[in-house]
Design a protein around this motif. Structure first.
Motif, mmCIF file in Angstrom:
data_model
loop_
_atom_site.group_PDB
_atom_site.id
_atom_site.type_symbol
_atom_site.label_atom_id
_atom_site.label_comp_id
_atom_site.label_asym_id
_atom_site.label_seq_id
_atom_site.Cartn_x
_atom_site.Cartn_y
_atom_site.Cartn_z
ATOM 1 N N ILE A 41 -12.972 5.035 -11.069
ATOM 2 C CA ILE A 41 -12.277 3.997 -10.302
ATOM 3 C C ILE A 41 -12.437 4.167 -8.804
ATOM 4 O O ILE A 41 -12.706 3.192 -8.078
ATOM 5 N N VAL A 42 -12.299 5.378 -8.303
ATOM 6 C CA VAL A 42 -12.373 5.598 -6.858
ATOM 7 C C VAL A 42 -13.735 5.174 -6.308
ATOM 8 O O VAL A 42 -13.827 4.459 -5.303
ATOM 9 N N GLY A 43 -14.789 5.600 -6.967
ATOM 10 C CA GLY A 43 -16.126 5.241 -6.504
ATOM 11 C C GLY A 43 -16.362 3.743 -6.522
ATOM 12 O O GLY A 43 -16.974 3.191 -5.595
ATOM 13 N N ILE A 44 -15.840 3.075 -7.552
ATOM 14 C CA ILE A 44 -15.974 1.620 -7.641
ATOM 15 C C ILE A 44 -15.249 0.946 -6.483
ATOM 16 O O ILE A 44 -15.789 0.072 -5.803
ATOM 17 N N GLY B 232 -15.634 -1.795 -1.310
ATOM 18 C CA GLY B 232 -14.966 -1.969 -0.021
ATOM 19 C C GLY B 232 -13.522 -2.416 -0.112
ATOM 20 O O GLY B 232 -13.018 -3.082 0.803
ATOM 21 N N PHE B 233 -12.823 -2.030 -1.182
ATOM 22 C CA PHE B 233 -11.416 -2.405 -1.308
ATOM 23 C C PHE B 233 -10.616 -1.777 -0.164
ATOM 24 O O PHE B 233 -10.689 -0.576 0.080
ATOM 25 N N GLY C 258 -7.237 8.387 -0.572
ATOM 26 C CA GLY C 258 -6.722 7.711 0.611
ATOM 27 C C GLY C 258 -6.893 6.200 0.572
ATOM 28 O O GLY C 258 -7.026 5.560 1.620
ATOM 29 N N ILE C 259 -6.875 5.639 -0.609
ATOM 30 C CA ILE C 259 -7.011 4.189 -0.764
ATOM 31 C C ILE C 259 -5.616 3.571 -0.823
ATOM 32 O O ILE C 259 -4.849 3.869 -1.744
ATOM 33 N N PRO C 260 -5.241 2.727 0.122
ATOM 34 C CA PRO C 260 -3.900 2.128 0.119
ATOM 35 C C PRO C 260 -3.697 1.197 -1.076
ATOM 36 O O PRO C 260 -4.637 0.522 -1.514
ATOM 37 N N TYR C 261 -2.463 1.146 -1.554
ATOM 38 C CA TYR C 261 -2.162 0.265 -2.683
ATOM 39 C C TYR C 261 -0.684 -0.089 -2.694
ATOM 40 O O TYR C 261 0.153 0.589 -2.092
ATOM 41 N N THR C 262 -0.364 -1.174 -3.396
ATOM 42 C CA THR C 262 1.009 -1.589 -3.655
ATOM 43 C C THR C 262 1.157 -1.778 -5.152
ATOM 44 O O THR C 262 0.298 -2.396 -5.796
ATOM 45 N N VAL C 263 2.236 -1.220 -5.708
ATOM 46 C CA VAL C 263 2.483 -1.341 -7.145
ATOM 47 C C VAL C 263 3.377 -2.543 -7.412
ATOM 48 O O VAL C 263 4.431 -2.703 -6.785
#
Length: 381
Positions: free
Chosen positions: A21-24, A29-30, A58-63
């Protein structure tokens, strides 16, 4: 008219597949990911298996977790609002059909805002743009929503479910990791597994079936017969087999449709909040019996891949009986109830009316009258 197959752009399968998932996300460019997952998966740490990876990278996200087992119009609309408010540009949906159906509707409305009422998405919606870039991570081996062009939303006000079919809603990436399914309780594993079997059998016998989808569906039926009992006991090989089986079934039925079983199951769930997989499983032997004389030699092959011996020496009536009985036995072995005590006599007429209006019904190999559908509902009382 040409036959059509729509699948994910790419899918990853096997233990540990979530590590992709991280590499994808980075390659695509998410910038901010909208993570759609249901409350129980968050509570029991299943969603964290993915969000921990995002944290480490370090990929920002909202649940977003305002998702019900039978997702509603309100769940979708509040999700659209939350997506806009957090400035997301992508979706990772983690869960079963409920999470994925909600995420599909959100993703479609974000890129096609003229459908924000949600109801206008029913049927084959004329959307112009593909949904928000989406990675789908199933946690149940049943719905195959990660590879289908379908999703189902409940209209609470009108007490009905409606099916949406749209090639623009399919997730670009599917991550089918059996380890994500290991914490599912027995009952959920059984019901979602029987949902997958219903997909495969209805897809195999639907009016739109053809050679390529027949191949998918027969292999799915074979894998389910061989692995569902072990998956319910949480054996790793059973989980692995069911993860593949439900995905293969989705590759097929998404492209050719279903039938009367799903039409009745959608209605039962809308009226009484019956879990979708349980509803499908209870109706499966009943719908198979109803359709038996309109299926050619297909029940012989169903019986064969479910392990019935000597099918080539059986008469047509015998192998049709054998196929139905094999399904009944599997359902019994994994603990599916045979009756639904919530059904009321006074609801039967409307239940039948709604089932016949469901988007899945036209694919059924046999036409049904309202009286026949009422009788099939009555068989569960």
């Amino acid at each position: 008219m040409a036959d059509r197959i729509v699948l994910n752009t790419v899918s990853y399968h096997g233990s540990g597949a979530i590590k992709e998932i991280v590499g994808i996300a980075q390659n695509k460019g998410f910038k901010h990911v909208f993570v759609a997952s249901d409350p129980d998966l968050i509570k029991f740490g299943v969603t964290a298996k993915v969000t921990d990876l995002l944290d480490e990278a370090g990929i920002p996200y909202t649940v977003y977790s305002n998702i019900k087992p039978n997702p509603t119009i309100e769940n979708v609309q509040s999700g659209v609002k939350a997506f806009k408010e957090c400035g997301a540009d992508s979706i990772i949906t983690i869960g079963g059909g409920s999470s994925m159906d909600t995420a599909k509707a959100i993703g479609i409305i974000i890129t096609n805002p003229e459908f924000e009422d949600v109801r206008s998405l029913e049927g084959v919606a004329p959307t112009k743009n593909h949904a928000v870039p989406t990675i789908a991570v199933p946690t149940t081996a049943g719905t195959a929503a990660e590879v289908t062009i379908n999703y189902v939303i409940t209209d609470v006000e009108k007490k009905r479910k409606f099916v949406c079919v749209d090639t623009n809603d399919i997730p670009e990436v599917a991550i089918v990791d059996p380890d994500m399914m290991s914490s599912m309780p027995k009952g959920l594993t059984a019901s979602t597994g029987m949902d997958a079997l219903t997909h495969a059998i209805e897809g195999y016998t639907t009016r739109g079936a053809w050679e390529l989808t027949d191949m998918f569906h027969l292999e799915a039926i074979k894998l389910i017969g061989a692995n569902l009992r072990d998956a319910v006991e949480n054996k790793p090989e059973g989980r692995k087999g069911m993860a593949m089986a439900q995905y293969i079934a989705g590759m097929g039925f998404s492209n050719v449709g279903l039938g009367i079983d799903h039409a009745m199951a959608h209605t039962l769930s809308a009226y009484y909040d019956t879990p979708h997989g349980v509803a499908c499983a209870m109706f499966l032997p009943i719908s198979m019996e109803f359709n038996r004389d309109f299926t050619g030699e297909k029940y012989r092959e169903i019986a064969r891949v479910l392990g019935v011996k000597g099918v080539d020496e059986m008469s047509q009536e015998e192998y049709r009986d054998a196929a139905i009985n094999a399904v009944k036995q599997l359902s019994k072995d994994v603990g599916i109830p045979e009756k639904n005590e919530k059904i009321k006599e006074e609801d039967l007429d409307q239940l039948a009316t709604d089932a016949l209006a469901d988007a899945c019904y036209p694919g059924n190999p046999r036409e049904a009258t309202k009286e026949q559908v009422i009788e099939m509902f009555r068989m569960l009382m």
